[in-house]
Design a protein around this motif. Structure first.
Motif, PDB file in Angstrom:
ATOM      1  N   ILE A 172       0.899  -1.239   0.135  1.00 54.76           N
ATOM      2  CA  ILE A 172       0.130  -0.169   0.023  1.00 54.76           C
ATOM      3  C   ILE A 172       0.858   1.176   0.070  1.00 54.76           C
ATOM      4  O   ILE A 172       1.661   1.189   0.852  1.00 54.76           O
ATOM      5  CB  ILE A 172      -1.050   0.109   1.212  1.00 54.76           C
ATOM      6  CG1 ILE A 172      -1.758  -1.232   1.050  1.00 54.76           C
ATOM      7  CG2 ILE A 172      -1.736   1.044   1.244  1.00 54.76           C
ATOM      8  CD1 ILE A 172      -2.585  -1.476   2.434  1.00 54.76           C
ATOM      9  N   GLN A 173       0.858   2.067  -1.077  1.00 58.01           N
ATOM     10  CA  GLN A 173       1.479   3.332  -1.098  1.00 58.01           C
ATOM     11  C   GLN A 173       0.658   4.659  -0.779  1.00 58.01           C
ATOM     12  O   GLN A 173      -0.505   4.601  -1.063  1.00 58.01           O
ATOM     13  CB  GLN A 173       2.066   3.571  -2.605  1.00 58.01           C
ATOM     14  CG  GLN A 173       2.861   2.448  -3.179  1.00 58.01           C
ATOM     15  CD  GLN A 173       3.191   2.416  -4.646  1.00 58.01           C
ATOM     16  OE1 GLN A 173       2.652   3.192  -5.432  1.00 58.01           O
ATOM     17  NE2 GLN A 173       4.175   1.706  -4.887  1.00 58.01           N
ATOM     18  N   THR A 174       1.132   5.170   0.083  1.00 60.45           N
ATOM     19  CA  THR A 174       0.387   6.433   0.924  1.00 60.45           C
ATOM     20  C   THR A 174       1.204   7.680   0.534  1.00 60.45           C
ATOM     21  O   THR A 174       2.532   7.531   0.829  1.00 60.45           O
ATOM     22  CB  THR A 174       0.172   6.156   2.171  1.00 60.45           C
ATOM     23  OG1 THR A 174      -0.396   4.785   2.380  1.00 60.45           O
ATOM     24  CG2 THR A 174      -0.480   7.064   2.805  1.00 60.45           C
ATOM     25  N   GLU A 175       0.562   8.645   0.079  1.00 64.19           N
ATOM     26  CA  GLU A 175       1.393  10.242   0.114  1.00 64.19           C
ATOM     27  C   GLU A 175       0.259  11.058   0.157  1.00 64.19           C
ATOM     28  O   GLU A 175      -0.909  10.858  -0.189  1.00 64.19           O
ATOM     29  CB  GLU A 175       2.162  10.190  -1.369  1.00 64.19           C
ATOM     30  CG  GLU A 175       1.183  10.187  -2.503  1.00 64.19           C
ATOM     31  CD  GLU A 175       2.171  10.360  -3.843  1.00 64.19           C
ATOM     32  OE1 GLU A 175       2.610  11.465  -3.961  1.00 64.19           O
ATOM     33  OE2 GLU A 175       2.132   9.627  -4.489  1.00 64.19           O
ATOM     34  N   ILE A 176       0.847  12.127   0.773  1.00 57.94           N
ATOM     35  CA  ILE A 176      -0.040  13.297   0.860  1.00 57.94           C
ATOM     36  C   ILE A 176      -0.177  14.249  -0.345  1.00 57.94           C
ATOM     37  O   ILE A 176       0.954  14.344  -1.133  1.00 57.94           O
ATOM     38  CB  ILE A 176       0.285  14.401   2.054  1.00 57.94           C
ATOM     39  CG1 ILE A 176       0.387  13.613   3.415  1.00 57.94           C
ATOM     40  CG2 ILE A 176      -0.464  15.535   1.949  1.00 57.94           C
ATOM     41  CD1 ILE A 176       0.982  14.473   4.308  1.00 57.94           C
ATOM     42  N   VAL A 177      -1.272  14.365  -1.070  1.00 58.59           N
ATOM     43  CA  VAL A 177      -1.439  15.230  -2.334  1.00 58.59           C
ATOM     44  C   VAL A 177      -1.884  16.598  -2.202  1.00 58.59           C
ATOM     45  O   VAL A 177      -1.820  17.496  -2.945  1.00 58.59           O
ATOM     46  CB  VAL A 177      -2.109  14.388  -3.539  1.00 58.59           C
ATOM     47  CG1 VAL A 177      -1.405  13.114  -3.811  1.00 58.59           C
ATOM     48  CG2 VAL A 177      -3.698  14.236  -3.166  1.00 58.59           C
ATOM     49  N   GLU A 178      -2.569  16.895  -0.943  1.00 63.20           N
ATOM     50  CA  GLU A 178      -3.098  18.170  -0.629  1.00 63.20           C
ATOM     51  C   GLU A 178      -3.036  18.344   0.989  1.00 63.20           C
ATOM     52  O   GLU A 178      -3.322  17.372   1.808  1.00 63.20           O
ATOM     53  CB  GLU A 178      -4.385  18.304  -0.897  1.00 63.20           C
ATOM     54  CG  GLU A 178      -5.060  19.621  -0.533  1.00 63.20           C
ATOM     55  CD  GLU A 178      -6.670  19.733  -1.015  1.00 63.20           C
ATOM     56  OE1 GLU A 178      -7.605  19.907  -0.184  1.00 63.20           O
ATOM     57  OE2 GLU A 178      -6.915  19.556  -2.326  1.00 63.20           O
ATOM     58  N   LEU A 179      -2.459  19.409   1.540  1.00 67.57           N
ATOM     59  CA  LEU A 179      -2.253  19.905   2.888  1.00 67.57           C
ATOM     60  C   LEU A 179      -2.877  21.259   3.074  1.00 67.57           C
ATOM     61  O   LEU A 179      -2.361  22.089   2.416  1.00 67.57           O
ATOM     62  CB  LEU A 179      -0.826  19.571   3.236  1.00 67.57           C
ATOM     63  CG  LEU A 179      -0.434  19.985   4.670  1.00 67.57           C
ATOM     64  CD1 LEU A 179      -1.162  19.050   5.652  1.00 67.57           C
ATOM     65  CD2 LEU A 179       0.947  19.942   5.096  1.00 67.57           C
ATOM     66  N   LYS A 180      -4.017  21.123   3.894  1.00 60.27           N
ATOM     67  CA  LYS A 180      -4.354  22.441   4.444  1.00 60.27           C
ATOM     68  C   LYS A 180      -4.058  22.466   5.874  1.00 60.27           C
ATOM     69  O   LYS A 180      -3.750  21.639   6.590  1.00 60.27           O
ATOM     70  CB  LYS A 180      -5.838  22.654   4.064  1.00 60.27           C
ATOM     71  CG  LYS A 180      -6.173  22.556   2.657  1.00 60.27           C
ATOM     72  CD  LYS A 180      -7.562  23.060   2.457  1.00 60.27           C
ATOM     73  CE  LYS A 180      -7.787  22.999   0.723  1.00 60.27           C
ATOM     74  NZ  LYS A 180      -9.153  23.385   0.484  1.00 60.27           N
ATOM     75  N   ARG A 181      -4.685  23.750   6.681  1.00 58.48           N
ATOM     76  CA  ARG A 181      -4.320  24.040   7.979  1.00 58.48           C
ATOM     77  C   ARG A 181      -5.176  23.003   9.035  1.00 58.48           C
ATOM     78  O   ARG A 181      -4.451  22.452   9.946  1.00 58.48           O
ATOM     79  CB  ARG A 181      -4.948  25.237   8.211  1.00 58.48           C
ATOM     80  CG  ARG A 181      -4.805  25.919   9.773  1.00 58.48           C
ATOM     81  CD  ARG A 181      -3.095  26.569   9.641  1.00 58.48           C
ATOM     82  NE  ARG A 181      -2.856  26.706  10.864  1.00 58.48           N
ATOM     83  CZ  ARG A 181      -1.694  26.352  11.759  1.00 58.48           C
ATOM     84  NH1 ARG A 181      -1.027  25.563  11.101  1.00 58.48           N
ATOM     85  NH2 ARG A 181      -1.476  26.652  13.019  1.00 58.48           N
ATOM     86  N   ALA A 182      -6.386  22.464   8.649  1.00 60.89           N
ATOM     87  CA  ALA A 182      -7.009  21.452   9.273  1.00 60.89           C
ATOM     88  C   ALA A 182      -7.263  20.186   8.632  1.00 60.89           C
ATOM     89  O   ALA A 182      -8.159  19.486   8.998  1.00 60.89           O
ATOM     90  CB  ALA A 182      -8.214  22.189   9.937  1.00 60.89           C
ATOM     91  N   SER A 183      -6.927  20.034   7.359  1.00 61.19           N
ATOM     92  CA  SER A 183      -7.187  18.824   6.861  1.00 61.19           C
ATOM     93  C   SER A 183      -6.050  18.218   5.595  1.00 61.19           C
ATOM     94  O   SER A 183      -5.255  19.315   5.549  1.00 61.19           O
ATOM     95  CB  SER A 183      -8.554  18.883   5.956  1.00 61.19           C
ATOM     96  OG  SER A 183      -8.405  19.797   4.993  1.00 61.19           O
ATOM     97  N   LEU A 184      -6.100  17.104   5.034  1.00 61.85           N
ATOM     98  CA  LEU A 184      -5.256  16.737   4.323  1.00 61.85           C
ATOM     99  C   LEU A 184      -5.679  15.703   3.496  1.00 61.85           C
ATOM    100  O   LEU A 184      -6.765  15.032   3.844  1.00 61.85           O
ATOM    101  CB  LEU A 184      -3.975  16.162   4.793  1.00 61.85           C
ATOM    102  CG  LEU A 184      -3.880  15.052   5.816  1.00 61.85           C
ATOM    103  CD1 LEU A 184      -2.533  14.376   5.911  1.00 61.85           C
ATOM    104  CD2 LEU A 184      -4.218  15.814   7.396  1.00 61.85           C
ATOM    105  N   VAL A 185      -5.285  15.466   2.085  1.00 63.08           N
ATOM    106  CA  VAL A 185      -5.870  14.311   1.242  1.00 63.08           C
ATOM    107  C   VAL A 185      -4.513  13.588   1.025  1.00 63.08           C
ATOM    108  O   VAL A 185      -3.378  14.019   0.600  1.00 63.08           O
ATOM    109  CB  VAL A 185      -6.396  15.077  -0.023  1.00 63.08           C
ATOM    110  CG1 VAL A 185      -6.590  14.018  -1.148  1.00 63.08           C
ATOM    111  CG2 VAL A 185      -7.398  16.170  -0.023  1.00 63.08           C
TER     112      VAL A 185
END
Length: 133
Positions: free
Chosen positions: A75-88
């Motif tokens: 399972i490959q996991t990476e962050i593609v969006e980061l905001k102050r109170a959330s992430l994708v």
């Protein structure tokens, strides 16, 4: 930067035909995100002691091919969006033959677990997330 976590498919993960039941992919991805967080030096039980939790707000999942009993999946996991109170997160489950089986975008929100209201991701953790984007 992508994080990789391996998961073995157990009998309990499959349906009568020996194929992974679709909802179990979400469990596999949850485990991978937890291990990713742990690899970054953050334990969820410590966050909970400070009333900080991460909850899944949205899932977009595509099933490309089935996983089967006893396979060792990556399972490959990476962050593609980061905001102050959330992430994708973008997560891909890969077969032993290196074929994509499932892909997903998962939006996770940081909340205060006492009132379940959104809150800013703690600065230390936000800094670690920013470092790997």
């Amino acid at each position: 930067m992508s994080f990789e976590h391996k998961i073995r498919v157990y009998y309990e993960d499959t349906d009568a035909g020996g194929i992974v039941y679709y909802a179990n992919y979400l469990k596999f991805m949850e485990r991978a995100r937890t291990e990713w967080l742990r690899a970054m030096g953050t334990e969820q039980d410590i966050l909970l002691e400070h009333s900080v939790g991460f909850v899944v707000k949205r899932v977009e999942m595509d099933n490309h091919a089935p996983a089967r009993f006893n396979e060792l999946l990556s399972i490959q996991t990476e962050i593609v969006e980061l905001k102050r109170a959330s992430l994708v997160f973008k997560q891909i489950i890969i077969s032993p033959a290196n074929k994509p089986l499932v892909s997903a975008l998962i939006r996770v929100a940081c909340v205060n677990i006492l009132n379940m209201k959104p809150q800013a991701i703690p600065e230390k953790i936000l800094g670690e997330f920013s470092r790997v984007i």
